[in-house]
Design a protein around this motif. Structure first.
Motif, mmCIF file in Angstrom:
data_model
loop_
_atom_site.group_PDB
_atom_site.id
_atom_site.type_symbol
_atom_site.label_atom_id
_atom_site.label_comp_id
_atom_site.label_asym_id
_atom_site.label_seq_id
_atom_site.Cartn_x
_atom_site.Cartn_y
_atom_site.Cartn_z
ATOM 1 N N GLU A 68 0.842 -1.202 0.000
ATOM 2 C CA GLU A 68 0.000 0.000 0.000
ATOM 3 C C GLU A 68 0.879 1.255 0.000
ATOM 4 N N GLN A 69 1.982 1.174 0.743
ATOM 5 C CA GLN A 69 2.854 2.348 0.868
ATOM 6 C C GLN A 69 3.519 2.742 -0.440
ATOM 7 N N ILE A 70 3.660 1.783 -1.342
ATOM 8 C CA ILE A 70 4.230 2.156 -2.642
ATOM 9 C C ILE A 70 3.103 2.348 -3.678
ATOM 10 N N GLY A 71 1.881 2.306 -3.198
ATOM 11 C CA GLY A 71 0.746 2.566 -4.094
ATOM 12 C C GLY A 71 0.288 1.348 -4.858
ATOM 13 N N LEU A 72 0.682 0.167 -4.379
ATOM 14 C CA LEU A 72 0.243 -1.072 -5.030
ATOM 15 C C LEU A 72 -0.858 -1.684 -4.171
ATOM 16 N N HIS A 73 -2.040 -1.791 -4.754
ATOM 17 C CA HIS A 73 -3.192 -2.271 -4.001
ATOM 18 C C HIS A 73 -3.404 -3.740 -4.299
ATOM 19 N N GLY A 74 -2.901 -4.593 -3.429
ATOM 20 C CA GLY A 74 -3.018 -6.020 -3.648
ATOM 21 C C GLY A 74 -2.075 -6.761 -2.725
ATOM 22 N N GLU A 75 -1.845 -8.033 -3.040
ATOM 23 C CA GLU A 75 -0.917 -8.783 -2.206
ATOM 24 C C GLU A 75 -0.206 -9.901 -2.961
ATOM 25 N N LEU A 76 0.920 -10.307 -2.397
ATOM 26 C CA LEU A 76 1.647 -11.458 -2.919
ATOM 27 C C LEU A 76 1.009 -12.703 -2.309
ATOM 28 N N VAL A 77 0.775 -13.692 -3.142
ATOM 29 C CA VAL A 77 0.140 -14.921 -2.670
ATOM 30 C C VAL A 77 1.022 -16.095 -3.078
ATOM 31 N N GLU A 78 1.339 -16.942 -2.125
ATOM 32 C CA GLU A 78 2.109 -18.137 -2.469
ATOM 33 C C GLU A 78 1.212 -19.072 -3.266
ATOM 34 N N THR A 79 1.643 -19.416 -4.471
ATOM 35 C CA THR A 79 0.836 -20.300 -5.322
ATOM 36 C C THR A 79 1.711 -21.418 -5.914
ATOM 37 N N PRO A 80 2.179 -22.326 -5.049
ATOM 38 C CA PRO A 80 2.999 -23.430 -5.550
ATOM 39 C C PRO A 80 2.187 -24.354 -6.443
ATOM 40 N N GLY A 81 2.888 -25.176 -7.203
ATOM 41 C CA GLY A 81 2.209 -26.113 -8.106
ATOM 42 C C GLY A 81 3.096 -26.341 -9.316
ATOM 43 N N HIS A 82 3.398 -25.260 -10.028
ATOM 44 C CA HIS A 82 4.360 -25.351 -11.138
ATOM 45 C C HIS A 82 5.770 -25.467 -10.571
ATOM 46 N N SER A 83 6.052 -24.706 -9.533
ATOM 47 C CA SER A 83 7.332 -24.797 -8.826
ATOM 48 C C SER A 83 7.061 -24.415 -7.377
ATOM 49 N N PRO A 84 7.921 -24.865 -6.457
ATOM 50 C CA PRO A 84 7.642 -24.568 -5.041
ATOM 51 C C PRO A 84 7.795 -23.085 -4.708
ATOM 52 N N ASP A 85 8.524 -22.337 -5.553
ATOM 53 C CA ASP A 85 8.764 -20.920 -5.236
ATOM 54 C C ASP A 85 7.826 -19.992 -6.010
ATOM 55 N N SER A 86 6.757 -20.530 -6.566
ATOM 56 C CA SER A 86 5.859 -19.691 -7.378
ATOM 57 C C SER A 86 4.974 -18.819 -6.504
ATOM 58 N N ILE A 87 4.947 -17.546 -6.847
ATOM 59 C CA ILE A 87 4.020 -16.632 -6.191
ATOM 60 C C ILE A 87 3.202 -15.916 -7.259
ATOM 61 N N SER A 88 2.037 -15.445 -6.858
ATOM 62 C CA SER A 88 1.200 -14.652 -7.753
ATOM 63 C C SER A 88 1.022 -13.292 -7.119
ATOM 64 N N LEU A 89 0.725 -12.317 -7.961
ATOM 65 C CA LEU A 89 0.355 -10.997 -7.451
ATOM 66 C C LEU A 89 -1.141 -10.833 -7.702
#
Ligand SMILES: [Zn+2]
Length: 203
Positions: free
Chosen positions: A119-140
């Motif tokens: 929020e402080q950098i003006g990005l409205h959302g969150e990082l979500v851990e979404t493993p499946g393709h690789s263990p380190d996969s995240i989504s925004l």
């Protein structure tokens, strides 16, 4: 409360430039600098506008140019802590191929930022851990309903071993109100499609 974005496509891989009040966030940066730079130019996008860079996972076609982008634009890296142990794989790739640079963390990078930090950098959302393709996969997942999912496997292609993990990753994004998914290698997918795929894969 909105972050419009622009899609850059280099040889069927999509990269996303997300608008912030003060510059832009680049999500994923492939491995071919010349082609990437040409696409930036064609899209009238400038490296100097990139204030932040992040990657969905450490595979070179997503993270290969991240260090280059950091250096060219002075961008701060946004990284999830689950990705840090995998930076060594990228380093091994760089050493083997010699045409990408390994990612170096700096003290000003944002590690596992929470909603408030974003929020402080003006990005409205969150990082979500979404493993499946690789263990380190995240989504925004943005609050406007757009979710950038990298290579998260379609529920249709999940096998017995990975099915539950993949389904949980999609569900985590749906639970956050995602309405459209933006995968890296296919056109956008509406949430209803994923919902019905999840249903049919559970039958
Ligand atoms: Zn991948």
């Amino acid at each position: 409360m909105n972050n419009p974005f622009q899609t850059l496509t280099v040889k069927s891989t999509h990269f996303f430039l997300i608008d912030l009040p003060d510059g832009r966030l680049l999500l994923d940066a492939g491995w071919e600098l010349e082609a990437f730079a040409a696409q930036m130019k064609a899209s009238k996008a400038s490296f100097t506008d990139i204030r932040y860079v992040m990657f969905t996972h450490t595979h070179p076609d997503h993270a290969g140019l991240v260090q280059e982008i950091k250096q060219r634009s002075g961008a701060r890296l946004i990284i999830h802590e689950v990705q840090i142990p995998y930076l060594k794989d990228l380093r091994a790739f760089s050493e083997r191929k010699g045409w990408t640079q390994p990612i170096e963390l700096s003290s000003t990078d944002l590690v596992s930022p929470n909603r408030r930090d974003l929020e402080q950098i003006g990005l409205h959302g969150e990082l979500v851990e979404t493993p499946g393709h690789s263990p380190d996969s995240i989504s925004l997942a943005l609050d406007n309903g757009a979710a950038f999912t990298g290579d998260l496997t379609s529920p249709l292609f999940a096998d017995e071993e990975t099915g539950a993990v993949i389904a949980a990753s999609w569900q985590a994004l749906l639970d956050r109100g995602a309405t459209t998914f933006y995968p890296s290698h296919t056109p956008p997918v509406p949430a209803e499609i994923i919902r019905s795929q999840l249903k049919s894969s559970q039958m």
